[in-house]
Write a protein that holds these residues in place. Structure first.
Motif, PDB file in Angstrom:
ATOM      1  N   GLY A 161       0.591  -1.000  -0.098  1.00 63.56           N
ATOM      2  CA  GLY A 161      -0.039  -0.257  -0.401  1.00 63.56           C
ATOM      3  C   GLY A 161       1.003   1.123   0.092  1.00 63.56           C
ATOM      4  O   GLY A 161       1.477   1.294   0.710  1.00 63.56           O
ATOM      5  N   VAL A 162       0.473   2.247  -0.288  1.00 64.85           N
ATOM      6  CA  VAL A 162       1.135   3.407  -0.648  1.00 64.85           C
ATOM      7  C   VAL A 162       0.250   4.554   0.736  1.00 64.85           C
ATOM      8  O   VAL A 162      -0.623   4.873   0.734  1.00 64.85           O
ATOM      9  CB  VAL A 162       0.965   4.077  -2.207  1.00 64.85           C
ATOM     10  CG1 VAL A 162       1.644   5.599  -1.769  1.00 64.85           C
ATOM     11  CG2 VAL A 162       1.668   2.853  -2.598  1.00 64.85           C
ATOM     12  N   ASP A 163       1.768   5.243   1.149  1.00 64.17           N
ATOM     13  CA  ASP A 163       1.336   6.187   1.836  1.00 64.17           C
ATOM     14  C   ASP A 163       1.667   7.811   0.700  1.00 64.17           C
ATOM     15  O   ASP A 163       2.687   7.658   0.822  1.00 64.17           O
ATOM     16  CB  ASP A 163       1.259   6.075   3.078  1.00 64.17           C
ATOM     17  CG  ASP A 163       1.150   6.875   4.548  1.00 64.17           C
ATOM     18  OD1 ASP A 163      -0.211   7.663   4.307  1.00 64.17           O
ATOM     19  OD2 ASP A 163       1.649   7.632   5.611  1.00 64.17           O
ATOM     20  N   GLN A 164       0.461   8.110   1.503  1.00 59.35           N
ATOM     21  CA  GLN A 164       1.030   9.901   0.499  1.00 59.35           C
ATOM     22  C   GLN A 164       0.435  10.878   1.670  1.00 59.35           C
ATOM     23  O   GLN A 164      -0.757  10.754   2.292  1.00 59.35           O
ATOM     24  CB  GLN A 164       0.228  10.283  -0.890  1.00 59.35           C
ATOM     25  CG  GLN A 164       0.919   9.620  -1.669  1.00 59.35           C
ATOM     26  CD  GLN A 164       0.612   9.953  -3.618  1.00 59.35           C
ATOM     27  OE1 GLN A 164      -0.401   9.063  -4.224  1.00 59.35           O
ATOM     28  NE2 GLN A 164       1.289   9.898  -4.200  1.00 59.35           N
ATOM     29  N   ASN A 165       0.881  12.301   1.624  1.00 56.07           N
ATOM     30  CA  ASN A 165       0.152  13.707   1.800  1.00 56.07           C
ATOM     31  C   ASN A 165       0.411  14.441   1.145  1.00 56.07           C
ATOM     32  O   ASN A 165       0.361  14.088  -0.158  1.00 56.07           O
ATOM     33  CB  ASN A 165       0.742  14.276   3.331  1.00 56.07           C
ATOM     34  CG  ASN A 165       2.436  14.084   3.175  1.00 56.07           C
ATOM     35  OD1 ASN A 165       2.800  14.592   2.137  1.00 56.07           O
ATOM     36  ND2 ASN A 165       3.076  13.945   4.911  1.00 56.07           N
ATOM     37  N   LYS A 166      -0.192  16.053   1.419  1.00 54.08           N
ATOM     38  CA  LYS A 166      -0.465  16.688   0.310  1.00 54.08           C
ATOM     39  C   LYS A 166       1.603  16.991  -0.293  1.00 54.08           C
ATOM     40  O   LYS A 166       1.830  17.939  -1.277  1.00 54.08           O
ATOM     41  CB  LYS A 166      -0.507  18.096   1.520  1.00 54.08           C
ATOM     42  CG  LYS A 166      -2.301  18.224   1.757  1.00 54.08           C
ATOM     43  CD  LYS A 166      -2.107  19.209   3.009  1.00 54.08           C
ATOM     44  CE  LYS A 166      -3.778  19.396   2.582  1.00 54.08           C
ATOM     45  NZ  LYS A 166      -4.184  20.409   3.728  1.00 54.08           N
ATOM     46  N   LYS A 167       2.383  16.991   1.030  1.00 56.80           N
ATOM     47  CA  LYS A 167       3.456  17.281   0.291  1.00 56.80           C
ATOM     48  C   LYS A 167       4.270  15.572  -0.557  1.00 56.80           C
ATOM     49  O   LYS A 167       5.040  16.020  -1.369  1.00 56.80           O
ATOM     50  CB  LYS A 167       4.431  17.123   0.867  1.00 56.80           C
ATOM     51  CG  LYS A 167       4.586  18.578   2.686  1.00 56.80           C
ATOM     52  CD  LYS A 167       5.608  18.778   2.900  1.00 56.80           C
ATOM     53  CE  LYS A 167       4.735  19.470   3.722  1.00 56.80           C
ATOM     54  NZ  LYS A 167       5.752  19.887   5.278  1.00 56.80           N
ATOM     55  N   GLY A 168       3.571  14.512  -0.602  1.00 58.46           N
ATOM     56  CA  GLY A 168       3.757  13.548  -1.928  1.00 58.46           C
ATOM     57  C   GLY A 168       3.956  11.911  -1.188  1.00 58.46           C
ATOM     58  O   GLY A 168       3.225  11.987  -0.095  1.00 58.46           O
ATOM     59  N   PHE A 169       4.806  11.272  -1.681  1.00 61.47           N
ATOM     60  CA  PHE A 169       5.385  10.189  -1.243  1.00 61.47           C
ATOM     61  C   PHE A 169       5.839  10.130   0.443  1.00 61.47           C
ATOM     62  O   PHE A 169       6.534  10.783  -0.147  1.00 61.47           O
ATOM     63  CB  PHE A 169       5.723   9.710  -1.978  1.00 61.47           C
ATOM     64  CG  PHE A 169       6.236   8.265  -1.840  1.00 61.47           C
ATOM     65  CD1 PHE A 169       5.768   6.888  -1.849  1.00 61.47           C
ATOM     66  CD2 PHE A 169       7.728   7.834  -1.504  1.00 61.47           C
ATOM     67  CE1 PHE A 169       5.749   5.964  -1.993  1.00 61.47           C
ATOM     68  CE2 PHE A 169       8.067   6.554  -1.753  1.00 61.47           C
ATOM     69  CZ  PHE A 169       7.045   5.668  -0.920  1.00 61.47           C
ATOM     70  N   VAL A 170       5.383   9.042   1.034  1.00 63.33           N
ATOM     71  CA  VAL A 170       5.919   9.347   2.449  1.00 63.33           C
ATOM     72  C   VAL A 170       6.066   8.017   2.818  1.00 63.33           C
ATOM     73  O   VAL A 170       7.054   8.004   3.444  1.00 63.33           O
ATOM     74  CB  VAL A 170       4.620   9.717   3.701  1.00 63.33           C
ATOM     75  CG1 VAL A 170       5.090   9.258   5.011  1.00 63.33           C
ATOM     76  CG2 VAL A 170       3.701  10.932   3.232  1.00 63.33           C
ATOM     77  N   GLY A 171       5.557   7.094   2.057  1.00 65.25           N
ATOM     78  CA  GLY A 171       6.092   5.713   2.567  1.00 65.25           C
ATOM     79  C   GLY A 171       5.414   4.079   1.941  1.00 65.25           C
ATOM     80  O   GLY A 171       3.718   4.303   1.084  1.00 65.25           O
ATOM     81  N   LEU A 172       5.083   3.034   1.842  1.00 67.46           N
ATOM     82  CA  LEU A 172       4.844   1.997   1.624  1.00 67.46           C
ATOM     83  C   LEU A 172       4.419   0.767   3.111  1.00 67.46           C
ATOM     84  O   LEU A 172       5.494   0.899   3.735  1.00 67.46           O
ATOM     85  CB  LEU A 172       5.733   0.981   0.941  1.00 67.46           C
ATOM     86  CG  LEU A 172       6.052   1.451  -0.520  1.00 67.46           C
ATOM     87  CD1 LEU A 172       7.600   0.924  -0.458  1.00 67.46           C
ATOM     88  CD2 LEU A 172       5.778   2.227  -1.854  1.00 67.46           C
ATOM     89  N   TYR A 173       3.864   0.362   2.455  1.00 67.10           N
ATOM     90  CA  TYR A 173       2.929  -0.480   3.677  1.00 67.10           C
ATOM     91  C   TYR A 173       2.859  -1.893   3.205  1.00 67.10           C
ATOM     92  O   TYR A 173       2.774  -1.947   1.746  1.00 67.10           O
ATOM     93  CB  TYR A 173       1.578  -1.084   4.088  1.00 67.10           C
ATOM     94  CG  TYR A 173       1.022   0.722   4.563  1.00 67.10           C
ATOM     95  CD1 TYR A 173       1.419   1.105   5.951  1.00 67.10           C
ATOM     96  CD2 TYR A 173       0.335   2.010   3.792  1.00 67.10           C
ATOM     97  CE1 TYR A 173       0.557   1.579   6.709  1.00 67.10           C
ATOM     98  CE2 TYR A 173      -0.443   3.652   4.777  1.00 67.10           C
ATOM     99  CZ  TYR A 173       0.432   3.313   6.306  1.00 67.10           C
ATOM    100  OH  TYR A 173       0.002   4.319   7.166  1.00 67.10           O
ATOM    101  N   LEU A 174       3.770  -2.420   3.678  1.00 70.85           N
ATOM    102  CA  LEU A 174       4.299  -3.721   3.305  1.00 70.85           C
ATOM    103  C   LEU A 174       3.430  -4.990   4.427  1.00 70.85           C
ATOM    104  O   LEU A 174       3.427  -5.526   5.272  1.00 70.85           O
ATOM    105  CB  LEU A 174       6.144  -4.406   3.382  1.00 70.85           C
ATOM    106  CG  LEU A 174       6.387  -3.355   2.616  1.00 70.85           C
ATOM    107  CD1 LEU A 174       7.878  -3.520   2.649  1.00 70.85           C
ATOM    108  CD2 LEU A 174       6.195  -3.225   1.593  1.00 70.85           C
ATOM    109  N   ILE A 175       2.263  -5.678   3.573  1.00 72.52           N
ATOM    110  CA  ILE A 175       1.663  -6.428   4.434  1.00 72.52           C
ATOM    111  C   ILE A 175       1.630  -7.834   3.786  1.00 72.52           C
ATOM    112  O   ILE A 175       1.590  -7.809   2.908  1.00 72.52           O
ATOM    113  CB  ILE A 175       0.171  -5.752   4.156  1.00 72.52           C
ATOM    114  CG1 ILE A 175      -0.491  -4.484   4.111  1.00 72.52           C
ATOM    115  CG2 ILE A 175      -1.070  -7.350   5.218  1.00 72.52           C
ATOM    116  CD1 ILE A 175      -1.439  -3.996   3.945  1.00 72.52           C
ATOM    117  N   PRO A 176       2.358  -9.217   5.168  1.00 77.67           N
ATOM    118  CA  PRO A 176       2.393 -10.308   4.908  1.00 77.67           C
ATOM    119  C   PRO A 176       0.931 -10.799   4.127  1.00 77.67           C
ATOM    120  O   PRO A 176       0.261 -10.754   4.989  1.00 77.67           O
ATOM    121  CB  PRO A 176       2.725 -10.870   5.922  1.00 77.67           C
ATOM    122  CG  PRO A 176       3.716  -9.752   7.050  1.00 77.67           C
ATOM    123  CD  PRO A 176       2.186  -8.573   6.374  1.00 77.67           C
ATOM    124  N   SER A 177       1.175 -11.754   3.029  1.00 77.50           N
ATOM    125  CA  SER A 177       0.032 -12.469   2.260  1.00 77.50           C
ATOM    126  C   SER A 177       1.014 -14.071   2.329  1.00 77.50           C
ATOM    127  O   SER A 177       1.817 -14.196   2.267  1.00 77.50           O
ATOM    128  CB  SER A 177       0.017 -11.720   1.016  1.00 77.50           C
ATOM    129  OG  SER A 177      -1.445 -12.518   0.815  1.00 77.50           O
TER     130      SER A 177
END
Length: 134
Positions: A45-61
Motif C-alpha cells: 500500500g502507498v502512503d501519501q500526504n499533501k507534500k507527496g510520497f511518504v512510504g509503503l505499507y508491506l502486509i505479509p500475504s
C-alpha cells in the motif's frame, strides 16, 4: 572510571534500485519475519500526504493471493518488483536514491504489517554500484 558501551541497534532498511525494485537486505527480511523466501509475498500500500510520497505499507500475504508481490532474489538480498507503483507515483528512481526505514505496525482489521518510511532522497551516483542487473 565508568565506561560507556555503545549498543548497536539494528534499524531495518530498504532502498529502491535503479530498475524500480524495493531492495530488502537479508537482516531486514529476518525483521519482517520471512521464513521462506520461496513463498513470502507482500501486499503493498502507498502512503501519501499533501507534500507527496511518504512510504509503503508491506502486509505479509500468502502465495495464493494474486494481488501480492513475491520476493525475487537479487545479489545478496531480495526485492519486490514495484516498478509500476513507483512509476505511477512519479518517483524518479533511475536518477534518485530513495532510502527507507521499516517498522512493525498494527493495521486495523488486517493484523500486523510493516511501514517503510521514506527517510532519505538524494541524486543517484553514476558508479553503477547497484547489485541489480536486468
Amino acid at each position: 572510571k565508568t565506561r560507556v558501551v555503545k549498543e548497536e541497534v539494528f534499524v531495518p532498511e530498504a532502498h529502491i534500485t535503479s530498475n524500480g525494485k524495493l531492495s530488502l537486505p537479508l537482516p531486514t527480511l529476518e525483521f519482517l519475519g520471512v521464513e521462506s523466501t520461496l513463498t513470502a509475498r507482500f501486499k503493498v500500500g502507498v502512503d501519501q500526504n499533501k507534500k507527496g510520497f511518504v512510504g509503503l505499507y508491506l502486509i505479509p500475504s500468502d502465495e495464493s493471493d494474486p494481488t501480492a508481490f513475491e520476493l525475487v532474489k537479487i545479489g545478496r538480498g531480495f526485492s519486490l518488483l514495484l516498478k509500476g507503483i513507483f512509476i505511477r507515483l512519479g518517483l524518479a528512481y533511475r536518477t534518485t536514491e530513495f532510502h527507507f526505514t521499516i517498522k512493525k505496525i498494527d493495521l486495523d482489521g488486517i493484523g500486523t504489517g510493516f511501514f517503510a518510511k521514506l527517510v532519505d532522497e538524494k541524486p543517484r551516483t553514476k558508479k553503477g554500484n547497484d547489485e541489480d542487473e536486468d
